[in-house]
Design an enzyme around this catalytic site. Structure first.
Site, PDB file in Angstrom:
ATOM      1  N   HIS A 221       9.589  31.128  33.209  1.00 33.22           N
ATOM      2  CA  HIS A 221      10.370  30.684  34.360  1.00 33.22           C
ATOM      3  C   HIS A 221      11.362  29.570  33.978  1.00 33.22           C
ATOM      4  CE1 HIS A 221      10.110  29.190  38.838  1.00 33.22           C
ATOM      5  NE2 HIS A 221      11.221  28.805  38.280  1.00 33.22           N
TER       6      HIS A 221
ATOM      7  N   GLU B  53      13.739  13.581  15.405  1.00 26.07           N
ATOM      8  CA  GLU B  53      14.289  12.331  15.942  1.00 26.07           C
ATOM      9  C   GLU B  53      14.477  12.349  17.452  1.00 26.07           C
ATOM     10  OE1 GLU B  53      14.684   9.553  14.458  1.00 26.07           O
ATOM     11  OE2 GLU B  53      16.040   8.390  15.728  1.00 26.07           O
TER      12      GLU B  53
END
Lengths: 259, 259, 259, 259
Positions: B207, B148
Site C-alpha cells: 500500500h 548516512e
C-alpha cells in the site's frame, strides 16, 4: 477575426477541452508517456469530440492544433456496424498544419461504446514492458491484485454507480495484438470491450495502452494508477515476486467502515 | 463575500497549512508518491486539522479543496478508547465537491497519540516494493543501518530532544498488513505506534507508508529520507547487498566532534 | 534596514554566491542529490566562504539562510596542522534559525588544500550504490575508463592547465570509510587528497560524494559527469559489464585533431 | 548597440534557431542527455549553421552563447574530399567566452551529406548502455522491430517522401567505435552514413548518439523515439526478452486503412 472553427478552441477556461488536452499532454510528456509525438488524448464535450492531431510534439501542443469532430453527424453518416470509417467522420474543425490522429476511431469506440468522456493513449514504457512480459508467458491478460492502487479503478463501466475496485479484487486488463496500422486496432479494441465489459483500459502489445473514463479526471486518474501498477509489476518481475497472490483479509476488531 | 468556513483556508502566507498542503502535494506528485489521487497529507495547526480530501488530483489541489476539523470538539465527542469513529469527527469546513479522506483517522492517530504536527501518506512505489520484498522473507519490520541518510530521522518520538539517529544505528520501521478499508488500518497503526514508541513512520504492506513529524519540515524531511532509503534498499536487493551490516566504526586520530 | 551581515547575501546578480548556492541546491534536489535536507554546497569568493546551513530543505533555501565565513581570519586562528577545528571558524554571518553545516571542515579542506572555488556534497543514490558495490569487492577506489563522459574531468588539480582527462584514461575516485560524525571525515578526506593529488572528488562509503572545482561551473560540471558515470556503473553491474576495459584506440586515416 | 554578429542571434521568435537551440538543450538536460556540458545541438537555417559551444552548461545556455558558421563560405574553403577541417570553417559569429564545439564536423556531415536541418548529439545513458550490450555480443548494429515507437522514424533519408518505418520493419542504427578526439569520429560517421543510406542516427560506442532530421521537429522527434527504444531495449535485456522477434501480422477482417 476568428472563424467559427477557431472559436471552438478559444476559451479562457483552463477546464475547456481545448485547453485541457494540451495541458494534460504536456504533463504526460514529462512522464514519458507521449514521447516522440507518440500517444494522444481526446475529450468529448456533448456533441463535440476534441482530438490531438497526428505528429504533434505533445508537450508543445496548443489549443489551435486540435481537431474537433461532430459526433452526431459522424454517427449519422456511419449508420452501420463496426468501427467508424475515416470517410464517415465529420470534422467541424481541421487545422491545416496537421493530419487527423490515427487514434481517432479508437477514441470514438470509447465514446460510443462506453459513453466515455475522455480517452487517453500512452506509449508508456512500463505498459510496453508489461505486454512483453505477458507475451513471454503466452498471456493476453494483465492481472494484478492486493495492491492498494487498484482502488483507483471503477468497478465496471456499465455500473459505474457500484463504485471502485477493492484492495483484494483482481484488476484485469485485456491485451490485444498490435496491428501494422493503428486504426486497424479498432476492431480488436471493440472485441476486447465486448469481452471485458468492466474494463476501462486495453493494453496493446508492444505499443502502449488506451484508458478511458466517465470524466477527464477519472480517465487521467485511472491512467496514472494503471501506469503506477505497470511500473511496480515490472519491478516485481525483476524481483521474482508474482503479480497475483492469495492474501487472507486483515480485519480489525472494530471496523470503522460505515460508522 | 467569503464565509467563515472559507476564511479558514484563505491566506497570503505560503506557510499557512491551507497553502502548504497543496504545494507539498504538488511536489509529492512529481516524485510519484501521490499518483492517481492516491496518498495525502494533513497538518495540525493548534486546534484545527487541515486535510486533503478524498479523490482529488494531488498536483492540482487548491486551498479551497481542504477539509478542516476541530480537534478539541472531535475529541470531546470521541470521549473513549480506540480509533476516532467517523461519527465523532467535527468538521468546521467541508467542501461540497469532495468526500473526507479515508486517511483521516490515521492522520488523527499521529496527532493525538504522538502530538505530531504533520502527517504524510504516500503510495511510493519504493515503499510498496520494500513491503513486498519483506513479505517474501516473512518479515514485518524494515531494518537498515550504516547508511548516512538514516541521520535524517529523529531518535524517538517521546524524547525528541535526544536528537537524531546516528549512522550506525538501525532504523526500524514496522510493517502492518493492509486492510480492505483504509480507515480500518487505524487500529493496526495504533498498535504499531504502541509497539514502536520511537517510530516516526509505519509501512503498510502492498500500500505505502505513513510518516509524521513534530513540524511540517520534519515530517517532509523524514518522508524524503525514508523514500531515499527505500529506493536504495530495492536497488541493494537487486545487487544482492544486505540491508543490515556489521561495520566497525571509523574514528579519526583527533575527532573534531564537540570542539 | 539591513545589517552588514545581511548585505553579504543581498545581490541582484544571479551569479552572486548567495544566489547561486540556493539555485544550485534547488536543481540538485530535483536530481535526488540533496533529499531530506542531506548534502550541501559551498562557494568561496575571495576571502568569504558561503555555506548552506545544516538541516535546511535544499530546494527551498534562500540567500538569507546562508552562513558566511572569513577564510583569512579562520586560518589565522587555526594556525596549525590538521583539519580546521569548529572553534577556529570565524563567521561573519550566522543566521539565527540554523546551525552551521557539519560539512564545513570538508568544504574548507577543498578550499585550503586545493584552492577550490566551489565544493558540492551529494547523497546521490548512484554514488552510495557504487560504494556498496565496491565494498562487496573489498575495494576503496572507483575506477572507470573508456566512457566519453570521463572527459568531463580535469586531469589533475595541481596542473589544471594540462586540460581534461581523455577517453582512454582511467578516472580514479578514492573511497573513504564513513564516520559517525560527518566532520570527522575531514582527516580522511585530507589523507585521500594527499594520496590522490589529481582527484577532484572523494566518495564516502554508504554516504555520498564530495566534488570540487576551480570554479562553480567546473565543480557543478564534474559533479554531474560523476553522477552520470555512477548511474551507468550501477547499470553496467546489473548487466554484468565490467567498469574497466582494454580497448585499442580507433584512429582515422586523417585526423582532424589540431588542424 | 549590437554588432552584426550579435544580430544573428537576436530574435523575439521562439522558433528562431538562436532561441530554439537553448530551449531544446534545456529540455534535453532534464532528460539526462546533455549532463555535465556533454552533448549538443545544431540547426541549419539556409546558409547559416547555429551551434552550441563547447563546455557550456546546456540547461543555462543563452542565444548569445551560440556560434554561427557560414556554410557556403566554409564549403568554398573546404573545396575537397573528406571531413571539413577546422581550418576550413568560416564563422560569422564567435562568442569570445567559449570554444567551438568538437561536434562541429559531425554536425556539418549531417547538413552536407544528408541535407539535414538539425542534428542532435546526446550522451544519453540508455544509448551508452545499448552500445555496451552490443559490444558484449560483438555487434556494431542496433536492431529492433515490432515496437510501435519505431514508426517515429522516417523510412530513409534519400526518399523522405516514402514516409516512416512501419511497425514490423526493423530499425537499424549503426554503431561506430569511439575515438580519442571527438572530431575524429567524423570520418567514421561519414562511412556509416554511406553504408546505411537510410539511417537518421549513428550510435557511438561508449559515448552516445547523433540523430538528425529534415526539420528541427523531425530531429527532436526521432531523438526522443530512439531514446525511448534504447530505454526499453535495456529493460528488455534485464528481462531476457530479445530485441528482435518474428511476429505474424495481425489483420482485421475489414481494414480501415485508406478508407
Amino acid at each position: 477575426m476568428s472563424t467559427n472553427e477557431d472559436r471552438l478552441v478559444q476559451s479562457d477556461d483552463p477546464e475547456h477541452p481545448a485547453n485541457l488536452i494540451p495541458s494534460l499532454c504536456a504533463k504526460f510528456w514529462t512522464l514519458g508517456w507521449v514521447t516522440g509525438t507518440g500517444g494522444g488524448a481526446s475529450i468529448r464535450d456533448d456533441d463535440h469530440v476534441y482530438i490531438a492531431p497526428s505528429g504533434v510534439q505533445k508537450e508543445l501542443m496548443k489549443a489551435e492544433d486540435l481537431y474537433v469532430l461532430s459526433l452526431p453527424e459522424t454517427l449519422k453518416r456511419h449508420n452501420g456496424e463496426g468501427p467508424i470509417r475515416p470517410s464517415s467522420r465529420v470534422y467541424v474543425r481541421s487545422p491545416s498544419r496537421f493530419k487527423p490522429s490515427q487514434c481517432t476511431p479508437l477514441f470514438l469506440s470509447a465514446f460510443t461504446r462506453r459513453g466515455a468522456r475522455c480517452c487517453i493513449h500512452t506509449h508508456s514504457p512500463h505498459a510496453v514492458l508489461v505486454t512483453l512480459i505477458l507475451e513471454q508467458a503466452g498471456e493476453s491478460e494483465f492481472r494484478i491484485n492486493n495492491i492498494e492502487q487498484i482502488k483507483g479503478f471503477a468497478r465496471g463501466y456499465p455500473h459505474a454507480e457500484v463504485g471502485n475496485l477493492g484492495y483484494h479484487d483482481t484488476l484485469r486488463i485485456p491485451v490485444i495484438e498490435n496491428t501494422a496500422h493503428e486504426e486497424d486496432l479498432t476492431e480488436f479494441l471493440e472485441e476486447a470491450m465486448d469481452k471485458y465489459p468492466d474494463a476501462y483500459a486495453v493494453l496493446v502489445r508492444r505499443h502502449g495502452v488506451y484508458v478511458w473514463g466517465n470524466s477527464v479526471e477519472q480517465a487521467k486518474g485511472q491512467c496514472e494508477s494503471l501506469d503506477y501498477l505497470f511500473q511496480i509489476a515490472v519491478e516485481m518481475r525483476k524481483l521474482a515476486i508474482p503479480w497475483e497472490s492469495d492474501i487472507k483479509p486483515t480485519v480489525p476488531k472494530n471496523s470503522l467502515k460505515g460508522q
